[in-house]
Write a protein that holds these residues in place. Structure first.
Motif, short mmCIF file in Angstrom:
data_model
loop_
_atom_site.label_atom_id
_atom_site.label_comp_id
_atom_site.label_asym_id
_atom_site.label_seq_id
_atom_site.Cartn_x
_atom_site.Cartn_y
_atom_site.Cartn_z
N TRP A 235 -1.96 2.45 -0.39
CA TRP A 235 -2.80 1.96 0.63
C TRP A 235 -2.49 0.49 0.88
O TRP A 235 -2.15 -0.39 -0.44
CB TRP A 235 -4.43 1.95 0.21
CG TRP A 235 -4.84 3.17 0.01
CD1 TRP A 235 -5.62 3.95 0.82
CD2 TRP A 235 -4.58 4.32 -1.26
NE1 TRP A 235 -5.94 5.12 0.45
CE2 TRP A 235 -5.36 5.52 -0.66
CE3 TRP A 235 -3.85 4.38 -2.20
CZ2 TRP A 235 -5.27 6.56 -1.45
CZ3 TRP A 235 -3.78 5.44 -2.90
CH2 TRP A 235 -4.65 6.63 -2.61
N VAL A 236 -2.45 -0.08 1.86
CA VAL A 236 -2.23 -1.60 2.16
C VAL A 236 -2.96 -2.00 3.51
O VAL A 236 -3.07 -1.09 4.48
CB VAL A 236 -0.72 -1.80 2.47
CG1 VAL A 236 -0.22 -1.04 3.56
CG2 VAL A 236 -0.32 -3.19 2.48
N GLY A 237 -3.38 -3.18 3.51
CA GLY A 237 -4.31 -3.67 4.67
C GLY A 237 -4.64 -5.00 4.33
O GLY A 237 -4.28 -5.72 3.35
N LEU A 260 -4.47 0.84 5.76
CA LEU A 260 -3.41 1.95 6.09
C LEU A 260 -3.12 2.69 4.80
O LEU A 260 -2.68 2.11 3.80
CB LEU A 260 -1.99 1.44 6.56
CG LEU A 260 -0.83 2.54 6.50
CD1 LEU A 260 -0.91 3.45 7.91
CD2 LEU A 260 0.52 1.66 6.77
N LYS A 261 -3.11 3.96 4.94
CA LYS A 261 -3.08 4.82 3.83
C LYS A 261 -1.71 5.54 4.01
O LYS A 261 -1.35 6.13 5.33
CB LYS A 261 -4.12 6.11 3.56
CG LYS A 261 -3.69 6.94 2.41
CD LYS A 261 -4.74 7.97 2.23
CE LYS A 261 -4.25 9.29 1.14
NZ LYS A 261 -5.22 10.33 1.09
N VAL A 427 2.24 -8.72 2.44
CA VAL A 427 3.24 -7.48 2.52
C VAL A 427 2.58 -6.69 3.76
O VAL A 427 1.58 -6.78 4.29
CB VAL A 427 2.88 -6.48 1.37
CG1 VAL A 427 1.52 -5.97 1.41
CG2 VAL A 427 3.98 -5.28 1.57
N THR A 428 3.61 -6.19 4.63
CA THR A 428 3.47 -5.53 5.96
C THR A 428 4.15 -4.35 5.86
O THR A 428 5.28 -4.08 5.42
CB THR A 428 3.70 -6.63 7.15
OG1 THR A 428 3.18 -7.75 7.00
CG2 THR A 428 3.41 -5.91 8.37
N SER A 429 3.41 -3.37 6.19
CA SER A 429 4.21 -1.72 6.53
C SER A 429 4.10 -1.63 8.00
O SER A 429 3.12 -1.57 8.86
CB SER A 429 3.26 -0.73 5.90
OG SER A 429 3.22 -0.83 4.52
#
Length: 480
Positions: A235-237, A260-261, A427-429
């Motif tokens: 998970w990130v955001g 985001l998952k 951090v960015t996905s």
């Protein structure tokens, strides 16, 4: 003249002389190390005109290079790289080059020093309830280990819920690691952390003042928000851990955010970012699971791009400039703090001038008064170039997202400001998938419907004192 008064005067002269000398020395350091020319000029002027105030401010807030941090993805002469390089090579079979957008991806990979990998499933999580329901469910379903990293963690209802979930997994025998930023979470009390440690959770602060050259710094922050379970789910955001992120704070009101998952090999790239941060905080190299497990029935490409002040380049700013430059049809951006540097500002103008549908979504009233005023200095030339500026009306907008054309979407922690571009660990996905881009577009459309569009007259009609404050904040933008 009385002896005591004469002594005080001599002491004052000596202090002022020493301050001026330190101002000159600090100016040389600012000249050689400040990453932007306006920022260097601002510091040099202040250090030589008001050194008594500016010198301590510079050594606490002024540095832009983080010393001592080892980036395993980039520095092949260190132990961390040697350990992780073998592990990450397992991801190579999942390396993909989407088309269209191949050249854009290759540039991003060079910045990230990580590959874009396929075999993933993604889920767009809109606002806090959906995000933390997903994260907590993922933690409770973990079978081997849990990695948790946040910039802000509160000892409130949400914070206690997360704490209990981690304690439960530690008592079940899982490895649980909890990393927090010491500045962002400065209000987090020792009792909260002690309860985690007593239960067997490995607790560490990022410790941004550790290391030679960083000891007096308060300017570097680890702004990342990462959760990984078993090396399979990540998970990130934009969301931190606190009741306000669920809209429970009456002073803040409704909170609009995006997370985001992911499931699949891309999770290991997110895990690598956590391992690098943990290594800085502890000196330990965590191994865990590095065997990629593709998601069933999905093959979405994802590129994870960590960035920070230890990078050789200004990774976040270059990432944003490249993304803007690659847009051909549509560029939609959401950011709570909008103080772009000159490179990003020029890229936005050029995109609009070449006919791209450029829209920037920002809060009506951000929680930082300086960025609020500074934004007005940037808005007028953007509006003249054809950029649409939308101000979100229903609460506080905190999402950090981008949508480019019909395929590329970004969800992460990077704001459009100097702090995220140069001072924070972020951090960015990037997700390269048309179906996910359609979901992002629908989310943006709903947000635009809840916003008002700014006009040039709105900026021009501001009173003189507002324009002065805006320009003053603009001049200080490199320091924000």
């Amino acid at each position: 003249m009385p002896p005591r008064r004469s002594t005080r005067r001599r002491l004052l002269v000596m202090v002022l002389f020493l301050a001026q000398l330190l101002g000159i020395v600090s100016s040389l350091d600012a000249l050689m190390s400040t990453r932007t020319a306006p920022g260097a000029v601002a510091w040099i002027v202040s250090l030589n005109t008001l050194p008594v105030v500016a010198v301590p401010a510079y050594w606490v807030f002024g540095r832009s290079k983080f010393q001592g941090y080892v980036i395993g993805r980039r520095e092949d002469d260190n132990q961390l790289y040697r350990v992780l390089d073998d592990k990450m090579s397992l991801v190579t079979p999942f390396h993909v080059q989407p088309s269209p957008g191949g050249s854009q991806v290759r540039t991003m990979e060079q910045l990230a020093k990580m590959p874009m990998v396929g075999g993933n499933e993604v889920e767009l999580l809109i606002d806090g309830d959906a995000t933390f329901a997903s994260i907590l469910e993922g933690i409770r379903a973990a079978e081997r280990y849990v990695l948790v990293q946040f910039y802000i963690v509160r000892d409130d209802e949400l914070g206690r819920t997360l704490q209990q979930a981690l304690i439960d997994k530690a008592r079940q025998g899982l490895e649980v690691y909890f990393l927090y930023d010491e500045i962002g979470s400065y209000r987090l009390n020792g009792g909260y952390l002690a309860e985690l440690s007593t239960a067997g959770v490995q607790v560490r602060r990022f410790h941004s003042t550790r290391g030679t050259g960083n000891r007096f710094q308060l300017n570097f922050r680890n702004h990342r928000k990462i959760v990984v379970t078993d090396g399979r789910f990540g998970w990130v955001g934009g969301l931190n851990v606190g009741d306000e992120y669920l809209g429970r704070d009456a002073r803040v009101g409704a909170w609009r955010d995006t997370h985001l998952k992911m499931e699949g090999p891309a999770t290991l790239c997110l895990q690598l970012s956590f391992v690098e941060d943990w290594h800085w905080a502890t000196g330990e190299i965590l191994t865990f699971n590095w065997q990629p497990v593709p998601a069933a029935g999905a093959d979405i490409p994802i590129l994870t791009l960590p960035s920070g002040p230890a990078d050789r380049f200004e990774t976040a700013s270059l990432m944003v400039q490249h993304a803007i430059g690659s847009a051909r049809e549509r560029l939609w951006v959401s950011s709570p703090y909008f103080v772009p540097d000159e490179g990003v500002l020029a890229a936005l103008k050029l995109a609009a001038l070449r006919g791209v549908d450029v829209r920037v979504l920002i809060p009506e009233r951000p929680d930082n008064i300086l960025t609020y005023f500074a934004a007005y200095a940037f808005v007028a030339p953007l509006l003249e170039a054809g950029v649409q500026i939308h101000r979100y009306q229903e609460g506080f907008l905190h999402a950090k997202t981008m949508l480019i054309d019909r395929q590329a979407s970004a969800v992460g922690t990077v704001n459009f400001d100097n702090r995220s571009f140069r001072l924070n660990f972020e951090v960015t996905s990037w997700v390269m998938d048309e179906g996910f881009a359609d979901q992002m577009a629908a989310m943006f459309e709903r947000d635009f419907a809840r916003s008002r569009r700014m006009t040039g007259d709105e900026v021009a009609d501001k009173p003189w004192w507002f324009r002065v404050a805006s320009r003053a904040a603009y001049l200080g933008a490199p320091l924000l």
